[in-house]
Write a protein that holds these residues in place. Structure first.
Motif, mmCIF file in Angstrom:
data_model
loop_
_atom_site.group_PDB
_atom_site.id
_atom_site.type_symbol
_atom_site.label_atom_id
_atom_site.label_comp_id
_atom_site.label_asym_id
_atom_site.label_seq_id
_atom_site.Cartn_x
_atom_site.Cartn_y
_atom_site.Cartn_z
ATOM 1 N N ARG A 89 0.845 -1.195 0.000
ATOM 2 C CA ARG A 89 0.000 0.000 0.000
ATOM 3 C C ARG A 89 0.879 1.243 0.000
ATOM 4 O O ARG A 89 2.086 1.187 0.278
ATOM 5 N N PRO A 129 -7.002 2.065 -3.114
ATOM 6 C CA PRO A 129 -6.955 1.471 -4.465
ATOM 7 C C PRO A 129 -8.301 1.640 -5.169
ATOM 8 O O PRO A 129 -9.355 1.355 -4.599
ATOM 9 N N ASP A 147 -2.098 -1.763 -8.069
ATOM 10 C CA ASP A 147 -1.313 -0.879 -7.223
ATOM 11 C C ASP A 147 -0.725 0.285 -8.028
ATOM 12 O O ASP A 147 0.446 0.646 -7.870
ATOM 13 N N TYR A 179 -4.941 5.223 -7.541
ATOM 14 C CA TYR A 179 -5.501 5.336 -6.201
ATOM 15 C C TYR A 179 -6.426 6.550 -6.122
ATOM 16 O O TYR A 179 -6.318 7.501 -6.908
#
Length: 308
Positions: free
Chosen positions: A182, A269, A284, A287
């Motif tokens: 993250r 996300p 990833d 966002y």
């Protein structure tokens, strides 16, 4: 700063001046200029009970006088000095100059004006506004006792990987999935208190506290990010916060206490899906940044011998 009994009541009072804005420019004979911009707050503890109880202001230092003192003392500082030293200078003046003043608190926020570079050369008199602010608070008693605190406001830091959060408490209201990948972003507010307890034990080196501020900021950031090529894994904001505070105490023997506040500014996300499943698969890389609601994590660390 203790209370007193007045007409059968416990009574505490102070008065002062807030948001006194002052800029000071210093000029060297070679034409190089330095500038600071400070927002000063002053709070005096004084024996002026009569001004509250009756028509008698004879023991009061007017708050307008406090404001003027800021400008007068800034003018008297012929050499550039740290924001901590200016806070101490002001507080020391109020407790020594006025018989009725027993203690003074001076807190200052310094705006981050930074020298610009033009064509690879530092400009003689050009500055731009940076981001995080340098704070200082000096509490001085008539006896000469001192409590000195410095800090950082608005140190925004982010890393795009090497962060996760797993194995937390789960119940019927838990929707957050475990993740070992993250973004970690926060806006650090830091306070640290020095171990100097008297005006007479302070370091005499010019700009000592300015240098210390820059060094603390570097230690906090370096601990957050880790080595430049590999970084360092963060299993939680809590763990990273603790390591940052511990690194500060380990690195600086004359700092007795550190407090860090680090909100978890979430980068969520993105998920675009319908009843048939994901429409776009993100990996990833995209966002939704949001700063509210955000997680709120704070803690303090002090040495066992500290009185704090």
């Amino acid at each position: 700063m203790a209370h007193e009994v007045v007409e059968g009541f416990k009574f505490e009072q102070r008065h002062g001046k807030e948001r006194v804005r002052v800029a000071r420019v210093w000029k060297t004979p070679q034409g190089r200029h330095f500038v600071v911009e400070w927002r000063v707050g002053i709070s005096l503890f004084s024996d002026c009970v009569n001004s509250y109880l009756r028509d008698d202001n004879s023991d009061i230092v007017a708050t307008d006088t406090m404001k003027n003192t800021v400008y007068a003392k800034a003018k008297e500082c012929s050499d550039i000095l740290s924001v901590e030293d200016f806070a101490i200078l002001l507080a020391k003046h109020f407790v020594s100059f006025y018989q009725k003043v027993t203690g003074a608190i001076v807190n200052i926020v310094e705006k981050p004006w930074e020298r610009v570079t033009v064509d690879g050369q530092p400009h003689q008199h050009g500055f731009k506004l940076g981001s995080e602010k340098h704070t200082a608070e000096a509490i001085v008693q008539k006896s000469g006792s001192l409590q000195l605190t410095s800090g950082i406001e608005g140190l925004s830091v982010l890393k795009t990987t090497q962060s996760g959060f797993v194995n937390f408490i789960r119940d019927k209201y838990t929707a957050l999935p475990d993740t070992r990948e993250r973004i970690l972003a926060t806006e650090v507010t830091a306070l640290w208190r020095y171990s100097y307890e008297s005006l007479y034990t302070l370091p005499q080196k010019p700009l000592y506290f300015t240098d210390k501020y820059l060094e603390v900021k570097t230690v906090l950031a370096d601990t957050f990010f880790g080595p430049p090529n590999t970084g360092v894994y963060s299993p939680s904001v809590q763990n990273t916060l603790y390591l940052m505070a511990k690194a500060t105490l380990n690195r600086f023997p004359d700092i007795a206490y550190v407090h860090l506040k680090m909100p978890n500014l979430h980068f969520l996300p993105v998920n675009i899906s319908n009843k048939d499943g994901p429409i776009v698969k993100f990996e990833d890389d995209v966002y939704l940044p949001t700063d509210e609601p955000h997680g709120s994590i704070q803690a303090s660390l002090s040495r066992l011998w500290s009185k704090l």
